[in-house]
Design a protein around this motif. Structure first.
Motif, PDB file in Angstrom:
ATOM      1  N   PHE A 347       0.778  -1.235   0.000  1.00  0.00           N
ATOM      2  CA  PHE A 347       0.000   0.000   0.000  1.00  0.00           C
ATOM      3  C   PHE A 347       0.812   1.289   0.000  1.00  0.00           C
ATOM      4  O   PHE A 347       0.245   2.358  -0.240  1.00  0.00           O
ATOM      5  N   ASP A 348       2.114   1.239   0.272  1.00  0.00           N
ATOM      6  CA  ASP A 348       2.897   2.480   0.338  1.00  0.00           C
ATOM      7  C   ASP A 348       2.747   3.325  -0.929  1.00  0.00           C
ATOM      8  O   ASP A 348       2.652   4.554  -0.861  1.00  0.00           O
ATOM      9  N   SER A 349       2.738   2.670  -2.073  1.00  0.00           N
ATOM     10  CA  SER A 349       2.670   3.410  -3.344  1.00  0.00           C
ATOM     11  C   SER A 349       1.242   3.593  -3.841  1.00  0.00           C
ATOM     12  O   SER A 349       1.025   4.231  -4.879  1.00  0.00           O
ATOM     13  N   GLN A 350       0.268   3.042  -3.107  1.00  0.00           N
ATOM     14  CA  GLN A 350      -1.112   3.065  -3.581  1.00  0.00           C
ATOM     15  C   GLN A 350      -2.009   4.008  -2.785  1.00  0.00           C
ATOM     16  O   GLN A 350      -3.064   4.412  -3.267  1.00  0.00           O
ATOM     17  N   VAL A 351      -1.605   4.325  -1.562  1.00  0.00           N
ATOM     18  CA  VAL A 351      -2.418   5.193  -0.713  1.00  0.00           C
ATOM     19  C   VAL A 351      -1.556   6.336  -0.196  1.00  0.00           C
ATOM     20  O   VAL A 351      -0.322   6.281  -0.274  1.00  0.00           O
ATOM     21  N   GLU A 352      -2.202   7.359   0.320  1.00  0.00           N
ATOM     22  CA  GLU A 352      -1.452   8.514   0.819  1.00  0.00           C
ATOM     23  C   GLU A 352      -0.716   8.189   2.116  1.00  0.00           C
ATOM     24  O   GLU A 352       0.424   8.624   2.313  1.00  0.00           O
ATOM     25  N   LEU A 353      -1.356   7.416   2.995  1.00  0.00           N
ATOM     26  CA  LEU A 353      -0.778   7.154   4.312  1.00  0.00           C
ATOM     27  C   LEU A 353      -0.981   5.692   4.703  1.00  0.00           C
ATOM     28  O   LEU A 353      -2.041   5.117   4.440  1.00  0.00           O
ATOM     29  N   VAL A 354       0.041   5.120   5.356  1.00  0.00           N
ATOM     30  CA  VAL A 354      -0.079   3.809   5.987  1.00  0.00           C
ATOM     31  C   VAL A 354       0.195   4.000   7.476  1.00  0.00           C
ATOM     32  O   VAL A 354       1.247   4.524   7.855  1.00  0.00           O
ATOM     33  N   VAL A 355      -0.760   3.580   8.303  1.00  0.00           N
ATOM     34  CA  VAL A 355      -0.644   3.769   9.745  1.00  0.00           C
ATOM     35  C   VAL A 355      -0.587   2.395  10.409  1.00  0.00           C
ATOM     36  O   VAL A 355      -1.527   1.603  10.307  1.00  0.00           O
ATOM     37  N   SER A 356       0.527   2.129  11.095  1.00  0.00           N
ATOM     38  CA  SER A 356       0.718   0.837  11.753  1.00  0.00           C
ATOM     39  C   SER A 356       0.935   1.052  13.244  1.00  0.00           C
ATOM     40  O   SER A 356       1.021   2.182  13.716  1.00  0.00           O
ATOM     41  N   TYR A 357       1.012  -0.044  13.995  1.00  0.00           N
ATOM     42  CA  TYR A 357       1.422   0.025  15.396  1.00  0.00           C
ATOM     43  C   TYR A 357       2.297  -1.176  15.698  1.00  0.00           C
ATOM     44  O   TYR A 357       2.292  -2.178  14.970  1.00  0.00           O
ATOM     45  N   ASN A 358       3.074  -1.070  16.771  1.00  0.00           N
ATOM     46  CA  ASN A 358       4.138  -2.042  17.032  1.00  0.00           C
ATOM     47  C   ASN A 358       3.714  -3.170  17.973  1.00  0.00           C
ATOM     48  O   ASN A 358       4.491  -3.637  18.797  1.00  0.00           O
ATOM     49  N   ARG A 359       2.475  -3.600  17.852  1.00  0.00           N
ATOM     50  CA  ARG A 359       2.023  -4.816  18.539  1.00  0.00           C
ATOM     51  C   ARG A 359       1.560  -5.797  17.476  1.00  0.00           C
ATOM     52  O   ARG A 359       0.817  -5.428  16.550  1.00  0.00           O
ATOM     53  N   GLU A 360       1.966  -7.039  17.613  1.00  0.00           N
ATOM     54  CA  GLU A 360       1.629  -8.056  16.628  1.00  0.00           C
ATOM     55  C   GLU A 360       0.152  -8.438  16.719  1.00  0.00           C
ATOM     56  O   GLU A 360      -0.415  -8.548  17.800  1.00  0.00           O
ATOM     57  N   ILE A 361      -0.470  -8.635  15.555  1.00  0.00           N
ATOM     58  CA  ILE A 361      -1.785  -9.284  15.485  1.00  0.00           C
ATOM     59  C   ILE A 361      -1.508 -10.766  15.299  1.00  0.00           C
ATOM     60  O   ILE A 361      -0.956 -11.185  14.275  1.00  0.00           O
ATOM     61  N   TYR A 362      -1.868 -11.568  16.285  1.00  0.00           N
ATOM     62  CA  TYR A 362      -1.553 -12.989  16.200  1.00  0.00           C
ATOM     63  C   TYR A 362      -2.636 -13.765  15.445  1.00  0.00           C
ATOM     64  O   TYR A 362      -2.334 -14.622  14.624  1.00  0.00           O
ATOM     65  N   ASN A 363      -3.894 -13.451  15.736  1.00  0.00           N
ATOM     66  CA  ASN A 363      -5.017 -14.107  15.056  1.00  0.00           C
ATOM     67  C   ASN A 363      -5.723 -13.081  14.180  1.00  0.00           C
ATOM     68  O   ASN A 363      -6.391 -12.180  14.688  1.00  0.00           O
ATOM     69  N   ARG A 364      -5.559 -13.220  12.880  1.00  0.00           N
ATOM     70  CA  ARG A 364      -6.198 -12.244  11.975  1.00  0.00           C
ATOM     71  C   ARG A 364      -7.703 -12.488  11.947  1.00  0.00           C
ATOM     72  O   ARG A 364      -8.169 -13.627  12.032  1.00  0.00           O
ATOM     73  N   ILE A 365      -8.449 -11.406  11.798  1.00  0.00           N
ATOM     74  CA  ILE A 365      -9.906 -11.547  11.815  1.00  0.00           C
ATOM     75  C   ILE A 365     -10.557 -10.323  11.189  1.00  0.00           C
ATOM     76  O   ILE A 365     -10.118  -9.194  11.390  1.00  0.00           O
ATOM     77  N   ASP A 366     -11.585 -10.560  10.378  1.00  0.00           N
ATOM     78  CA  ASP A 366     -12.341  -9.492   9.723  1.00  0.00           C
ATOM     79  C   ASP A 366     -13.434  -8.971  10.650  1.00  0.00           C
ATOM     80  O   ASP A 366     -13.695  -9.528  11.717  1.00  0.00           O
ATOM     81  N   ASP A 367     -14.106  -7.925  10.195  1.00  0.00           N
ATOM     82  CA  ASP A 367     -15.293  -7.451  10.885  1.00  0.00           C
ATOM     83  C   ASP A 367     -16.437  -8.439  10.660  1.00  0.00           C
ATOM     84  O   ASP A 367     -16.565  -9.034   9.588  1.00  0.00           O
TER      85      ASP A 367
END
Length: 761
Positions: A347-367
């Motif tokens: 996404f770096d080249s596709q969107v204006e901003l990428v916002v992350s945080y430094n805690r791991e998501i261990y179990n991915r899950i959608d809404d």
């Protein structure tokens, strides 16, 4: 004085249950202790029998709102030690038992207030307490303690440590506890590579970007989301292009309930779901359809409210932003992105901003997605806020792995007599989703201390889940069982309602591999947990081109009319103009010569055909587009029911002839669409009632993806009750294929129990 061991099972860890127990025991002047273990909470109480009874009665009332007590077992033992107070003991990890794990919980009102008044948490975005915050997405093992979560890398500051240890504090043993001094932090990277870590400036930049029509990739609770201003058509078009999601409706996050109410005709039930701690996407009717770029062809919209602090902050920093698109950050059909490196790569080249945080998501899950059917909001997609809540089964499930089906896939693992259904995964024909399936199963196996004893799969030989299950069973040298698709659908509903014995099962979907090697999907079964018999079904229609016909509804429209009229089929002129006479002729030849035209009794294919004939959709650009838009087209004020043969209710020729005549006579397509829904429901009700009398059964379970059609389902439930039958519609798991694994496991559990009984006789 006796000593009582009170074992509490249910959702009692990670929700502030032990402090509630402590306060209750202390108020009552009782001595002993409470601790967490793998399989729940243990209260050791030294008290009189009267005091113990009073304590046990008061426990459910004292429990936190998010907690769920499933069972309280009390054992009386001689007191070997005298306690002079009541305390909270350290957690234990014994044996192979497990307790319920809390789903992720939306930020609570108290934490929102604390961000404005606690000096060390002013504006802190990862604030949480025992009543809210991440749970399933960060946990790696049981019992639920900080050391086995992705918060283990963050050492508590002195202030947070005092709160964590204070039994009277709302953050007592809140495992993700953190503040500005010791917790995770956000980092913003723009398209030029510049970084921003000051949270207030970061929020201002994101809010400004969204208000200006830009796109943002934001790391959310269960994975990355793509965000844009929902009322900016150009921004939404960019987002659709980036995802490769050109037509499917998009979900919208409103700044607050009042703003959502301005746009949506929320029922009381929808409002409760929208504002609940689960914070799902709620599908509701729009008051006015004015943003076709969000949901072209629909009168309904998926809406949700903020569930993380940063969502609230973005709306506060952008006063004119009423609502924003919030959708999973992935290419359409692939799993949601959770890794920071992957997010930047994509996404770096596709969107204006990428916002992350430094805690791991261990179990991915959608809404999660819910929709109101028959007066109750029921899950269409079961994910954040619901997973991994278990279902109770009547037979032991220990060691059973159910791999589910192909589309909207979910697996399930069995522990004791629980069924632990995994989160929504997606279509397993996609290689990346199959990898997600394997990743999630591996996490569940570790988390719930699961050792597979057998595998159960669908009958369909070409499902990726079936092939994976076959391979896994062979590698593990364990038995493999196969369960027919609609039997699994039916039994999944029986599990929810603890139904025993035999029931009638109405299963309406698109595809299910049948015993006769045809494609089933409009079936009435007589079934128990161990067996089934097909009583009746919708007439077979050829599927010209096989699976292609499911993607191109116009083929099913030709098939429907050709099957009744032959070469003289009365196709609407606009249909011929759209599709082309030559292509229609080619498909007619395929049907006549039975070339690559497998037979299907699928309800979904009939809805496809009608949608195409009415000009709703000739192609399914995403799963079930045509049937969904047919439902949206229907004029709900119409009560007309076409005539049909009550002695042979499933003879669809009457229905088709009536629709064709209405089309010729210029009747509005909205009226025809509604009359079709009314008639289809009435036909099936007549057939179910006829068979119920013959079979001497009155309980009817309903399942299958076609029942996601709100008009059809509400009408069916009402009609079945009117003729004196008791219908059961799933409420805990989706009626679509995401619930198949539940039924598979319950069938296998019943088979295994019966086999064990036979061996002992």
């Amino acid at each position: 004085m006796n000593q009582y061991h009170i074992h509490v099972r249910g959702l009692v860890q990670g929700v502030g249950f032990r402090p509630c127990v402590y306060r209750l025991a202390t108020e009552m002047g009782l001595h002993g202790y409470v601790d967490n273990s793998n399989d729940g909470v243990l209260v050791v109480l030294q008290a009189t029998e009267e005091q113990k009874d009073c304590f046990v009665r008061a426990l459910p009332e004292a429990a936190p709102a998010v907690a769920t007590i499933e069972r309280i077992d009390v054992e009386t033992l001689p007191a070997t030690t005298t306690y002079d107070c009541f305390e909270i003991a350290p957690s234990r990890s014994d044996g192979n038992e497990i307790t319920r794990i809390s789903p992720d919980i939306a930020i609570c009102p108290e934490c929102l207030q604390d961000r404005r008044r606690q000096p060390h948490r002013i504006d802190y975005p990862f604030i949480n307490c025992t009543h809210c915050g991440p749970r399933f997405t960060i946990i790696k093992a049981l019992p639920y303690d900080r050391g086995v979560t992705t918060m283990s890398d963050f050492e508590l500051c002195d202030t947070c440590r005092r709160e964590y240890a204070d039994v009277n504090d709302r953050r007592f043993h809140a495992q993700p506890i953190a503040c500005n001094r010791c917790g995770p932090v956000y980092t913003l990277r723009d398209s030029s590579g510049e970084l921003e870590r000051d949270y207030r400036r970061l929020v201002e930049r994101v809010a400004s970007t969204l208000s200006g029509g830009g796109l943002v990739a934001l790391k959310s609770m269960g994975g990355y989301n793509l965000l844009c201003d929902a009322d900016n058509a150009q921004a939404v078009a960019r987002l659709r292009k980036l995802k490769g999601r050109y037509a499917k409706p998009l979900a919208v996050m409103y700044r607050d309930e009042a703003t959502a109410t301005d746009d949506l005709a929320l029922t009381d039930e929808e409002r409760r779901a929208l504002t609940s701690w689960r914070r799902p996407i709620v599908v509701s009717h729009e008051r006015t359809h004015h943003a076709s770029w969000l949901n072209e062809g629909y009168r309904s919209l998926g809406a949700l409210l903020p569930y993380m602090a940063i969502h609230y902050d973005l709306f506060e920093a952008a006063p004119r932003l009423r609502r924003m698109v919030v959708t999973s950050a992935n290419l359409s059909g692939n799993p949601i992105v959770i890794a920071d490196g992957e997010a930047h790569d994509q996404f770096d080249s596709q969107v204006e901003l990428v916002v992350s945080y430094n805690r791991e998501i261990y179990n991915r899950i959608d809404d999660s997605v819910v929709c109101e059917y028959d007066g109750l909001c029921r899950p269409v997609r079961r994910a954040r806020g619901y997973t991994p809540e278990p279902l109770h089964n009547l037979q032991p499930t220990e060691g059973i792995l159910a791999v589910g089906a192909e589309q909207v896939s979910s697996f399930a693992v069995g522990k004791h007599d629980d069924i632990l259904l995994g989160q929504y995964i997606g279509e397993l024909s996609c290689r990346e989703n199959l990898a997600f399936f394997e990743e999630s199963f591996s996490h569940f196996a570790t988390l719930f201390r699961f050792t597979p004893h057998c595998v159960v799969c669908d009958l369909h030989p070409d499902y990726a889940a079936t092939m994976w299950g076959e391979r896994y069973a062979a590698e593990q040298h364990i038995p493999l069982y196969r369960v027919q698709h609609h039997h699994a659908h039916a039994v999944a509903v029986m599990v929810e309602y603890d139904l025993e014995g035999e029931v009638l099962a109405l299963c309406l979907d698109g595809t299910g591999y049948g015993d006769d090697c045809t494609i089933w999907g409009g079936e009435l079964l007589r079934c128990s947990r161990t067996r089934y018999r097909r009583l009746s079904h919708q007439p077979y229609l050829p599927m010209p081109g096989g699976d292609v016909a499911a993607r191109e509804p116009w083929r099913m429209a030709v098939s429907l009319l050709y099957s009744l009229y032959g070469e003289a089929m009365p196709l609407p002129p606009d249909f011929v103009e759209r599709v082309g006479a030559d292509r229609i002729k080619l498909i007619s030849r395929l049907i006549a010569r039975r070339i690559n035209t497998p037979l299907s009794s699928g309800a979904g294919r009939l809805f496809d055909a009608v949608a195409s004939l009415l000009g709703v959709a000739d192609y399914n650009r995403y799963q079930a587009e045509a049937p969904q838009k047919l439902e949206q087209l229907a004029d709900e004020s119409v009560t007309k029911v076409y005539p049909f043969d009550h002695n042979n209710p499933l003879d669809i020729s009457w229905l088709v002839v009536a629709m064709v005549n209405d089309l010729r006579n210029g009747v509005s397509r909205g009226e025809i669409a509604m009359a079709f829904h009314n008639t289809y429901a009435a036909m099936w009700c007549a057939e179910v009632a006829r068979q119920a009398a013959r079979q001497k059964l009155s309980r009817v379970v309903l399942s299958g993806g076609v029942l996601q059609n709100r008009l059809l389902t509400n009408r069916l439930m009402a009609l079945l009750r009117q003729v004196g039958l008791q219908p059961y519609l799933p409420a805990l798991v989706p009626c679509n294929d995401a619930g198949i694994a539940v039924g598979q496991m319950a069938v296998a559990a019943a088979w295994l129990e019966r086999s064990a009984i036979l061996k002992t006789d």
